[in-house]
Design an enzyme around this catalytic site. Structure first.
Site, mmCIF file in Angstrom:
data_model
loop_
_atom_site.group_PDB
_atom_site.id
_atom_site.type_symbol
_atom_site.label_atom_id
_atom_site.label_comp_id
_atom_site.label_asym_id
_atom_site.label_seq_id
_atom_site.Cartn_x
_atom_site.Cartn_y
_atom_site.Cartn_z
ATOM 1 C CG ASP A 1 -1.774 1.042 1.338
ATOM 2 O OD1 ASP A 1 -2.053 1.621 0.219
ATOM 3 O OD2 ASP A 1 -2.509 1.763 2.383
ATOM 4 C CG ASP B 1 -1.085 2.092 7.383
ATOM 5 O OD1 ASP B 1 -1.910 2.002 6.410
ATOM 6 O OD2 ASP B 1 -0.705 3.123 7.753
ATOM 7 C CB THR C 1 -1.291 5.830 2.764
ATOM 8 O OG1 THR C 1 -1.817 6.594 1.633
ATOM 9 C CG2 THR C 1 -1.472 6.480 4.138
#
Length: 788
Positions: A305, A539, A307
């Site tokens: 991912d 996350d 971010t």
């Protein structure tokens, strides 16, 4: 002052009082689930001592102690030392893992005496009021008492991927997690009574199961167990026929059976894994399941991912580009940020720049959802406002999209603030949206992202960036990191749903934007369908489904509790750069265990073969247990311990059992035949004594086994050469020094039988060397003698 609302004598606003908590603890109404990190110290000792092979060796040790002499039982001391080492290493690993697990565990927000406090899960008691926000893991079963757009994902329990909207009075189950909204619930079942307590305990136990390495070793050991029975029966029968001396026959039988048992192989595997946990623990990496170390070493695709992985999770507001001059943009942004008690990074950045103002009371709230890509609130006479992805909220022909795209190509994140046509809690919301402003957010690229991506490229591990953000924005960030094909990002809304077609599109691209949580999961499945071993990093709560389905899930320490709960590896310091160390640790474990497995199984093969040949021809067994202890400790036991813990950067490959047997079986056959032929020829020399016959066999076996060790240790570096030199010197000291000759019962004084041993060993070494090079040529593997 009105009284606080009560539910069965529990204040739902202030929560339990200290006295109420004390009474529940005294009554045992606590969340006393077992510690999830590791086995107990008692279990560790039991697992290392009470093994099938220790039992076999123990029986043989007792037999030698009965018939004597005591020094023939030296092999029993080696078992004790190895077992102690295994217990010590696993206890160290347990201590490391337990400390890290406390840092990485989900900590619920509990109302106590009117204040919200973070508590460890085991301190939650019955009737506690627990606050919920996006990404929070539900740690105990309960009933919802307050909810604002609360959506709970129960897929880990039911398999149903669609979030469930929860209202006051609805039940929530432990093991599920919040994907949107906020709320509060009362704990109704705690500890072992909670729905997912048993599942959670089993899923996160410190374990060595479900590993190709361990499964392969267990398959090999199962075969060896079956070979021990007929081999032992044959050698007992042979020794009793060849000598009327019962104690001598027992000593010969024990000497034949002991080397058949590769007792150190399982032990060294456990030690290698345990040391891996300790090493990664020093890098703030929590390994929730030990096979994850091995699994990540086999990974050939990493789905990351953007971010929190390539960029920092935090943001700051770079610009607000107003599109409608009549819109009260600063007030709307402040009001929207204030509606979410647990704002995400975007809303936090907006709230810092635009504090809330009086007079804006929300009549309806739609919390942010990764699936719909927008959030919003209705403010009565102030209207209905939404904040989200421009391409989702606006029609394709809107001119505002062109402005947003120009910002996206700079690697910035763009959100649209717009006025909705209907209340945000309506079924058809948001309806038509009038653009009011473009909100531009900036993220900082992690300094460790570029070198980490380069490492994976050098190791032939492909990285695919899968993000919910705009594809052009993600592509711009990935391009600065020099990710291949990042200049051709793919909008996931254009991807096909059919698995084979999706796999083809994934093979062609590396950057994908506007990916929904369900699509992330589909992408992982599509890659796995093409034979890839997939790791997923993330996350956010939108990564949970993909993390769960990936071969290896890697969560950031500051990520949501839900992601940390389902991941096998948690990077507690949030450093993407830790992943290469995890990969390297896995490669070290797999490569080194394969090396030492070759040594142990070679010994098993030549021991079984010698037992069969000796049993067929009815001659005394050529070795005592002292002889085999000497050979085994210098060619297997001691060097295997160092090789198992050495650096190793070779990429992990499947087919562990086949490769080990390909090396061990022919090497064991060569060693066994060479030893038997040497012994047979030496016995034909009437001028030599039985001890000289045995010494010739010992020398032949040592030289061949030592050369197998020398092959396994390749490519050579300085410390391996020192190790080989030390082992060879140790044998020479035992063979040539009077003290060594007396203790190990060796006599190398007969030149003819010693020459026979040296010539036989030389022929065997030539066969092993030619075979090793031919095997490399046949399999097109580059063989090297010297390491870089």
């Amino acid at each position: 002052m009105p009284a606080s609302p009560q539910v069965d004598d529990v204040d739902v606003v202030r929560g339990l009082s200290a006295e109420q908590v004390r009474r529940r603890v005294a009554a045992g109404q606590t969340n006393d689930v077992p510690a999830r990190a590791s086995r107990s110290a008692t279990d560790i000792v039991r697992a290392n001592v009470l093994t099938r092979f220790n039992a076999i060796i123990g029986v043989l040790f007792v037999m030698i102690m009965v018939v004597g002499p005591a020094k023939q039982g030296l092999f029993g001391l080696i078992i004790v030392i190895n077992t102690v080492i295994g217990i010590f290493q696993e206890l160290r690993a347990k201590q490391t893992l337990d400390k890290l697990a406390i840092i990485g565990e989900a900590r619920p927000h509990v109302l106590r005496d009117g204040e919200v406090v973070e508590l460890p899960p085991n301190q939650v008691v019955l009737d506690d009021m627990i606050a919920l926000g996006p990404g929070d893991k539900i740690v105990v079963d309960g009933a919802v008492t307050a909810a604002e757009g609360l959506e709970v994902d129960e897929s880990l329990l039911t398999g149903e991927a669609d979030p469930v909207l929860k209202q006051p009075g609805d039940q929530v189950l432990s093991g599920s997690f919040v994907v949107a909204g906020s709320g509060r619930y009362r704990a109704t079942k705690v500890g072992r009574e909670a729905y997912a307590a048993k599942l959670a305990e089993e899923a996160s136990r410190f374990t060595l199961v479900h590993s190709e390495l361990r499964s392969g070793i267990n398959d090999i050991l199962r075969i060896i167990t079956w070979l021990l029975v007929p081999g032992g029966a044959l050698i007992i029968w042979s020794q009793l026929l060849s000598t009327p001396d019962l104690p001598g026959a027992i000593r010969g039988m024990v000497a034949a059976l002991v080397p058949m048992v590769p007792e150190g192989l399982v032990l060294l595997t456990s030690v290698a894994f345990a040391v891996g946990v300790i090493r990664l623990g020093f890098r703030k990496c929590l390994v929730q399941e030990l096979p994850a170390i091995e699994g990540l070493a086999r990974v050939d695709v990493v789905c990351a991912d953007k971010t929190g992985t390539l960029t920092d999770a935090g943001m700051h507001l770079a610009e607000v580009r107003q599109l409608d001059s009549s819109a009260p943009v600063p007030d709307v942004l402040g009001a929207l940020a204030a509606t979410d008690p647990r704002p995400n990074a975007s809303l936090q950045a907006i709230a810092e720049a635009h504090p809330s103002v009086d007079g804006w009371r929300a009549t309806a709230v739609a919390p942010f959802s990764s699936a719909r890509k927008w959030s919003g609130a209705s403010f009565g006479e102030h209207g209905h406002w939404v904040l989200g992805a421009p391409e989702v909220l606006l029609p394709p022909d809107s001119p505002v999209l062109a402005d947003a795209e120009q910002i996206n190509v700079r690697g910035l994140r763009v959100l649209l603030l717009g006025r909705a046509a209907m209340s945000v809690d309506d079924a058809g919301a948001p309806g038509a949206v009038e653009p009011a402003a473009l909100v531009v957010l900036e993220q900082k690229i992690r300094p460790d992202a570029a070198p980490t991506l380069r490492y994976f490229a050098e190791q032939d591990v492909e990285v695919k960036v899968i993000s919910g953000d705009n594809a052009r924005s993600v592509g711009a960030v990935a391009t600065t990191l020099e990710l291949p094909r990042a200049d051709r990002p793919v909008d996931a809304r254009e991807l096909p749903a059919e698995r084979d077609q999706l796999a083809e599109r994934l093979a062609a691209g590396t950057v994908f934007g506007r990916v929904t949580p369900a699509q992330k999961r589909d992408m992982v499945g599509a890659l796995q369908s093409r034979g890839h071993v997939v790791a997923m990093t993330g996350d956010g709560v939108n990564d949970v489904l993909a993390l769960k389905d990936a071969d290896i899930g890697v969560a950031m320490g500051t990520g949501s509790p839900a992601t940390r709960a389902v991941a096998q590896i948690v990077l507690l310091d949030n450093k993407f750069a830790t992943l290469p160390y995890v990969v390297a640790e896995g490669r070290r474990v797999i490569g080194n265990i394969e090396r030492v497995a070759n040594l142990f199984l070679t010994k098993t093969v030549y021991s079984v073969l010698l037992a069969i040949l000796i049993g067929v021809v009815h001659v005394p067994f050529p070795f005592t247990t002292l002889h085999l202890t000497l050979v085994g400790s210098l060619t297997i036991g001691t060097p295997a311990f160092f090789l198992a813990l050495a650096p190793n950067v070779e990429r992990a490959r499947s087919g562990f059992v086949q490769r080990v047997l390909r090396m061990a079986v022919p090497a064991g056959i060569v060693a066994g035949l060479t030893t038997f032929i040497t012994y047979w020829i030496a016995r034909g020399d009437a001028s030599a004594t039985p001890r000289e016959h045995q010494t010739a066999a010992v020398v032949a076996l040592f030289l061949v086994a030592f050369w197998v060790l020398a092959i396994v240790a390749r490519p050579y570096v300085w410390w391996k050469l020192v190790l080989l030199g030390t082992m060879f010197s140790g044998f020479l000291l035992a063979l040539l020094l009077p003290l060594g000759q007396r203790f190990f019962e060796l006599d190398p004084s007969h030149p003819h039988v010693m020459l026979t041993a040296l010539v036989s060993a030389a022929v065997a070494i030539a066969l092993l060397e030619v075979g090793w090079w031919l095997d490399g040529w046949f399999r097109q593997e580059k063989r090297r003698l010297i390491g870089r």
